[in-house]
Design a protein around this motif. Structure first.
Motif, short mmCIF file in Angstrom:
data_model
loop_
_atom_site.label_atom_id
_atom_site.label_comp_id
_atom_site.label_asym_id
_atom_site.label_seq_id
_atom_site.Cartn_x
_atom_site.Cartn_y
_atom_site.Cartn_z
N GLY A 1 6.02 -6.53 -5.10
CA GLY A 1 6.50 -5.64 -6.15
C GLY A 1 7.37 -6.37 -7.15
N LYS A 2 8.21 -7.25 -6.66
CA LYS A 2 9.10 -8.00 -7.54
C LYS A 2 8.31 -8.92 -8.47
CE LYS A 2 13.05 -11.17 -7.39
NZ LYS A 2 13.95 -11.96 -6.50
N ILE A 3 7.35 -9.65 -7.91
CA ILE A 3 6.55 -10.56 -8.73
C ILE A 3 5.74 -9.77 -9.77
CG2 ILE A 3 4.62 -12.18 -8.69
CD1 ILE A 3 5.61 -13.09 -5.93
N SER A 4 5.15 -8.66 -9.34
CA SER A 4 4.34 -7.85 -10.26
C SER A 4 5.17 -7.32 -11.42
CB SER A 4 3.70 -6.68 -9.51
OG SER A 4 2.82 -7.14 -8.51
N ALA A 5 6.42 -6.93 -11.13
CA ALA A 5 7.28 -6.37 -12.17
C ALA A 5 7.93 -7.45 -13.03
CB ALA A 5 8.35 -5.49 -11.53
N GLN B 1 16.66 -9.36 -11.46
CA GLN B 1 16.61 -7.91 -11.29
C GLN B 1 16.56 -7.19 -12.63
OE1 GLN B 1 18.82 -9.94 -9.92
NE2 GLN B 1 18.89 -9.66 -7.70
N VAL B 2 17.36 -7.68 -13.60
CA VAL B 2 17.39 -7.04 -14.91
C VAL B 2 16.07 -7.24 -15.65
CG1 VAL B 2 18.56 -6.99 -17.15
CG2 VAL B 2 19.89 -7.30 -15.06
N ILE B 3 15.55 -8.46 -15.58
CA ILE B 3 14.27 -8.75 -16.24
C ILE B 3 13.15 -7.91 -15.63
CG2 ILE B 3 12.56 -10.52 -16.76
CD1 ILE B 3 14.80 -12.58 -16.68
N ALA B 4 13.18 -7.78 -14.30
CA ALA B 4 12.15 -6.98 -13.62
C ALA B 4 12.19 -5.53 -14.09
CB ALA B 4 12.35 -7.05 -12.11
N LEU B 5 13.39 -4.99 -14.23
CA LEU B 5 13.54 -3.60 -14.67
C LEU B 5 13.05 -3.44 -16.11
CD1 LEU B 5 14.58 -0.99 -13.44
CD2 LEU B 5 16.82 -1.46 -14.45
N ILE B 6 13.36 -4.40 -16.96
CA ILE B 6 12.90 -4.36 -18.35
C ILE B 6 11.38 -4.38 -18.43
CG2 ILE B 6 12.84 -5.66 -20.53
CD1 ILE B 6 15.67 -6.64 -19.83
N ASN B 7 10.77 -5.24 -17.61
CA ASN B 7 9.30 -5.34 -17.63
C ASN B 7 8.64 -4.04 -17.18
OD1 ASN B 7 9.14 -7.94 -18.60
ND2 ASN B 7 9.17 -8.88 -16.58
N GLN C 1 12.88 7.13 -8.30
CA GLN C 1 11.84 6.85 -7.32
C GLN C 1 10.67 6.11 -7.94
OE1 GLN C 1 12.13 7.54 -3.85
NE2 GLN C 1 10.53 5.99 -4.00
N GLU C 2 10.30 6.49 -9.16
CA GLU C 2 9.20 5.81 -9.84
C GLU C 2 9.55 4.34 -10.11
OE1 GLU C 2 7.14 9.48 -12.37
OE2 GLU C 2 8.95 8.50 -13.14
N LEU C 3 10.79 4.10 -10.49
CA LEU C 3 11.22 2.72 -10.74
C LEU C 3 11.20 1.90 -9.45
CD1 LEU C 3 14.20 3.40 -13.17
CD2 LEU C 3 12.05 2.27 -13.74
N GLN C 4 11.69 2.49 -8.36
CA GLN C 4 11.68 1.78 -7.08
C GLN C 4 10.26 1.48 -6.63
OE1 GLN C 4 15.64 3.87 -5.15
NE2 GLN C 4 14.17 2.94 -3.78
N ASN C 5 9.37 2.43 -6.83
CA ASN C 5 7.97 2.21 -6.45
C ASN C 5 7.36 1.07 -7.25
OD1 ASN C 5 8.13 4.33 -4.64
ND2 ASN C 5 7.16 5.82 -6.00
N GLN C 6 7.64 1.04 -8.55
CA GLN C 6 7.09 -0.01 -9.41
C GLN C 6 7.62 -1.39 -9.00
OE1 GLN C 6 4.86 0.01 -12.01
NE2 GLN C 6 4.40 2.14 -11.54
N GLY D 1 8.64 -2.11 -5.94
CA GLY D 1 8.40 -2.36 -4.53
C GLY D 1 9.67 -2.35 -3.70
N LEU D 2 10.65 -1.56 -4.11
CA LEU D 2 11.94 -1.50 -3.42
C LEU D 2 12.07 -0.19 -2.66
CD1 LEU D 2 14.20 -2.80 -6.33
CD2 LEU D 2 13.35 -4.11 -4.39
N LYS D 3 12.58 -0.26 -1.44
CA LYS D 3 12.75 0.94 -0.63
C LYS D 3 14.23 1.34 -0.47
CE LYS D 3 8.53 0.34 2.09
NZ LYS D 3 7.95 0.24 3.44
N ASP D 4 15.11 0.37 -0.58
CA ASP D 4 16.54 0.63 -0.37
C ASP D 4 17.16 1.19 -1.65
OD1 ASP D 4 19.38 0.37 -0.12
OD2 ASP D 4 19.07 -1.07 1.50
#
Length: 307
Positions: free
Chosen positions: A26-30, A242-248, A260-265, A267-270
C-alpha cells in the motif's frame, strides 16, 4: 502430500508478515506514481539480471496442471522431449532434498494440489507459498523444478498485486539459497510446510523493502525538488514519505476522502499510527484540510488537498 489438502498451519509470524507485506504494498502504491514504477520495471527488464523467459511468459490463468506444464515448456531453453511433460522416472535430488514421490503418482498429486489451490480461502501469500513448497516436494518435471516453482509463484502473486511483477522470486532465493533448501527439508521432515511459508514471507517482505529503496532513489534523481502541489513556504519536512504518500493519494482522487478510505488506499490498518504519522502532520502543515472543520470528530468528516 498424503491427501488432497496440503499440510500446513498458520502461525503468528505469518499473520504479522502478511500485515507488513500488505502495508508495504500500500505504501509503495501510494508513494510512487505508475510512471516511476514502469520506469523501474523497464530498467530491470533491460538489465542482464532480468533477461530471462520468466518475464516473457504471461498468461491469464496459471491455476491448472496444463498451464503449469505450459509454463515449464516456456522455461525450457532446449525444448527437449521432456519439456512441458511430467517426469516418468525417479530423481536423484540435490541440495539435500528428500526423496521425491514415485513418478507414477505425480499427475494425481499435481491435480489434487491445483484443486486445493483453486478452492482455498487462504490468503494468496499463503496459498502461493504452499503450492511453491508442494511443487518442490512433488518434483513434477525431470529438470527445472526450482525455477518452475519460483516463476509460478511470481506469476500468481503478480495476478493478485501488480507490484509483484517487479520481483523475481528465483533471484530472491538465490541470495538465501541455503535457507531456502533448509526450509524445504525441514518442512518435509515435519510434514508441515509452515517453516517454508514463514521463510517465503520474510523473503518477500525484504524484497519489497529493497524495491521501495530503489524507487526512492529513482524519485530523487527525477524530482530533486519539492513534490508537486506542495508550497515551498510550508515549515515541515514535506519530503517525509508519509506526507508524500498522502499527497499522492489525493492527487489520484477526484473527490474528498474519509479516514477509512485514506487508510485503505495507503494499506494501513492502525488508526492511531495513520492519524499521528500521516493525517495530523499534513493538516498542521496546511497541506490538507477537513471538509467539516467546525466538527473535527464528525463521522461525516472527509479530507482534501488545500487549494
Amino acid at each position: 502430500m498424503s491427501n488432497a489438502t496440503p499440510p500446513f498451519s498458520i502461525s503468528a509470524s505469518m499473520t504479522h508478515s502478511i500485515a507488513n507485506i500488505s502495508e508495504a504494498l500500500g505504501k509503495i502504491s501510494a508513494l510512487y506514481s505508475p510512471a516511476t514504477i514502469e520506469h523501474y520495471k523497464q530498467q530491470k527488464l533491460t538489465s542482464i539480471q532480468m533477461k530471462n523467459s520468466e518475464f516473457q511468459f504471461t498468461v491469464s490463468d496459471l491455476s491448472s496442471p496444463d498451464s503449469l506444464l505450459a509454463l515449464h515448456r516456456s522455461l525450457m531453453k532446449d525444448q527437449s522431449e521432456k519439456s512441458g511433460r511430467y517426469r516418468e522416472q525417479g530423481l536423484a535430488l540435490k541440495n539435500g532434498l528428500q526423496m521425491a514421490p514415485q513418478a507414477i503418482r505425480v499427475p494425481k498429486m499435481v491435480e489434487e494440489l491445483f484443486a486445493w489451490f483453486n478452492t482455498t480461502n487462504h490468503h494468496p501469500l499463503i496459498s502461493s507459498a504452499v503450492c511453491h513448497y508442494e511443487l518442490q516436494f512433488i518434483q513434477p518435471v525431470a529438470q527445472g523444478n526450482t525455477e518452475l516453482a519460483c516463476v509460478w509463484q511470481t506469476q500468481q502473486l503478480s495476478q493478485w498485486h501488480t507490484l509483484f511483477s517487479l520481483l523475481n522470486i528465483h533471484n530472491l532465493i538465490a541470495a538465501t539459497r541455503q535457507r531456502y533448501f533448509e526450509s524445504i527439508n525441514l518442512s518435509t521432515k515435519t510434514g508441515d510446510s509452515s517453516v517454508f511459508i514463514e521463510y517465503m514471507l520474510e523473503t518477500l517482505l525484504s524484497a519489497l523493502d529493497i524495491l521501495e529503496s530503489d524507487l526512492k532513489s529513482i524519485t530523487k534523481s527525477q524530482t530533486p525538488q519539492h513534490p508537486p502541489q506542495v508550497k515551498n513556504t510550508i515549515h515541515l519536512d514535506i519530503q517525509a514519505p508519509q506526507v508524500i504518500a498522502l499527497i499522492n493519494v489525493f492527487n489520484q482522487s477526484e473527490k474528498p476522502l474519509n479516514r477509512q478510505e485514506l487508510q485503505n488506499q495507503l494499506g494501513l490498518k492502525d488508526r492511531k499510527h495513520f492519524r499521528e504519522r500521516y493525517l495530523k502532520p499534513a493538516i498542521d502543515a496546511g497541506i490538507i484540510e477537513m471538509t467539516i472543520p467546525e466538527k473535527p470528530n464528525s463521522k461525516m468528516q472527509q479530507y482534501r488537498l488545500k487549494s
